[in-house]
Design an enzyme around this catalytic site. Structure first.
Site, mmCIF file in Angstrom:
data_model
loop_
_atom_site.group_PDB
_atom_site.id
_atom_site.type_symbol
_atom_site.label_atom_id
_atom_site.label_comp_id
_atom_site.label_asym_id
_atom_site.label_seq_id
_atom_site.Cartn_x
_atom_site.Cartn_y
_atom_site.Cartn_z
ATOM 1 C CB SER A 1 -0.896 -0.154 1.153
ATOM 2 O OG SER A 1 -1.828 0.633 1.017
ATOM 3 C CG ASP B 1 -2.765 3.940 -1.426
ATOM 4 O OD1 ASP B 1 -3.446 3.688 -2.385
ATOM 5 O OD2 ASP B 1 -2.516 3.520 -0.667
ATOM 6 C CG ASP C 1 -3.264 -0.788 -2.151
ATOM 7 O OD1 ASP C 1 -3.078 0.794 -2.307
ATOM 8 O OD2 ASP C 1 -3.628 -2.135 -1.936
ATOM 9 C CG ASP D 1 -6.698 0.921 -0.534
ATOM 10 O OD1 ASP D 1 -5.324 1.635 -0.533
ATOM 11 O OD2 ASP D 1 -5.777 -0.095 0.702
#
Length: 446
Positions: free
Chosen positions: A102, A241, A243, A245
């Site tokens: 992430s 960010d 990833d 999400d």
């Protein structure tokens, strides 16, 4: 979750090369997960990743483990976490696996799972996978081993899915948007979504090299986005960010629009359109101004523990649609089964276009309360929160704040820290009151 040996609140995560983010553990995890997931009779798993260099290693190791359990693997390449959730449902796979840490730096990585419904795996399934991780790895016979293939049109499918969350009668024509993809998994997705909906797009953070993910960019560092918005005289900026999400936004004058601001916009728009089902789920860290606004609008509001997993659990339990965190994890179950930064941004743009106003104008009248946060380190085995002097200090501060603020003390989930947070109307008073409590916590911790 507290009894888990390997899984945290969001899969398995750590520094690459240190257990458990090692190739041997990834092979075993692939085998254990494949063994459990294939019991449903569905032996198809999708695997996506972000842009970290270590993703190649973990992808190959997971592949070996999954194939040895008789599960066929279909690779998506670099794809946002919410895209893997969507494609898992779309392809009727048994599960989706995301290789990502992430918003963490490149030297961290992680492995997390989605069920066939595109939501986080149930606790019972994760517990069974953990149990098998302590058993010997046993391959299925050669003729039963899985096959590996690649889904080449995954980005295009997800782009169309994102666009479907934006009303067909509206357009982004006339808007100039800067999008920062954090050199992460949305680098080949987010700019195209916005362009295809009509916006003029300037992109930054779209040149991943394996080690620059989240580095001085993206949702955790907005300086580059703010500068680019000013340079291009853009209407707004999006920051995702690594990833995809999380979403943070900025206005033309550089104001940061965080998750609490976006929740305000989405809830207000949903209520105006008659689409608000039930109430809103925030977290312990959601700003007190949100709670006040929802109370004035007769919108039910509950706080979950910090973490998008817990926000989703509350939404599902209550059959509500909208929830999120001030960090930018935003969920709208009307559109997706998990948090999605791109789709959350499109919902904000929908509100802007419907009301024919700017992002700043959407936020007019909503002022977050000043917040003071102090971290106090404590010794292992001690419990400062149970100390009488600490509890007395909290009660005293709460009395001083009355109905115009709140106090929150909580232990960090990753470090031996007590987080002392005070919110109220006056910044100087808030800081003084937070220090008052922190001093008592520090005395009790030593």
């Amino acid at each position: 979750m507290s009894q888990r040996k390997y899984f945290g609140t969001d899969g398995v995560r750590g520094r690459v090369g240190d257990f458990p983010i090692t190739p041997d553990f990834a092979i075993k995890l692939g085998w254990a997960a494949g063994t459990v997931l294939s019991r449903s009779g569905n032996q198809r798993v999708l695997v996506g990743k972000d842009t970290r260099l270590s993703g190649y290693m973990l992808e190959s190791a997971l592949e070996a483990g999954l194939l040895s359990a008789g599960v066929s693997v279909e690779f998506l390449g670099p794809m946002p976490t919410p895209a893997v959730a969507y494609l898992t449902r779309n392809f009727r796979a048994a599960a989706g696996i995301v290789i990502s840490a992430s918003h963490n730096p490149y030297y961290d990585n992680g492995i997390k799972f989605f069920s066939d419904s595109g939501s986080k795996l149930p606790d019972s399934v994760e517990a069974e996978i953990e149990r098998l991780l302590d058993e010997p790895l046993v391959c299925v016979p050669s003729e039963q081993m899985g096959r590996a293939s690649r889904i080449d049109d995954a980005p295009g499918r997800y782009i169309e899915f994102c666009k479907s969350a934006f009303p067909s009668e509206l357009s982004l024509t006339g808007l100039t948007i800067v999008v920062d993809c954090a050199h992460g998994a949305t680098y080949h997705i987010a700019p195209d979504v916005l362009r295809e909906l009509g916006a003029t797009v300037h992109e930054i953070g779209t040149a991943p090299n394996g080690i620059n993910i989240n580095a001085d960019c993206g949702a955790t560092d907005l300086a580059a986005l703010q500068a680019s918005v000013r340079e291009h005289k853009a209407d707004l900026g999006f920051a995702l960010d690594g990833d995809g999400d999380r979403l943070m936004m900025v206005t033309p004058d550089g104001r940061v629009v965080d998750g609490d601001d976006v929740i305000y916009i989405l809830a207000r728009a949903a209520q105006q359109d008659g689409l608000l089902q039930g109430g809103i789920v925030g977290t312990l860290m959601s700003n007190f101004a949100l709670e006040k606004f929802f109370s004035e609008r007769n919108i039910p509001f509950v706080r979950a523990k910090v973490g998008d997993r817990y926000v989703m659990e509350e939404l599902v339990k209550r059959d509500w649609k909208i929830g999120g965190e001030n960090s930018g994890h935003l969920i709208n179950r009307q559109f997706h089964s998990t948090g999605d930064g791109i789709i959350a941004g499109l919902q904000v743009l929908t509100a802007m276009q419907r009301e024919q106003c700017s992002l700043s104008e959407l936020l007019r009248g909503f002022e977050k309360y000043p917040q003071a946060l102090i971290n106090v380190r404590f010794k292992a085995g001690s419990d400062p929160l149970a100390d009488a002097a600490v509890q007395s200090a909290v009660a005293d501060v709460e009395q001083k704040l009355g109905n115009e603020g709140r106090v929150l003390l909580r232990k960090s989930g990753t470090e031996p820290l007590i987080r002392v947070m005070v919110e109220g109307r006056e910044p100087s008073l808030v800081k003084t009151l937070a220090q008052q409590i922190a001093s008592e916590v520090e005395a009790a911790a030593n």
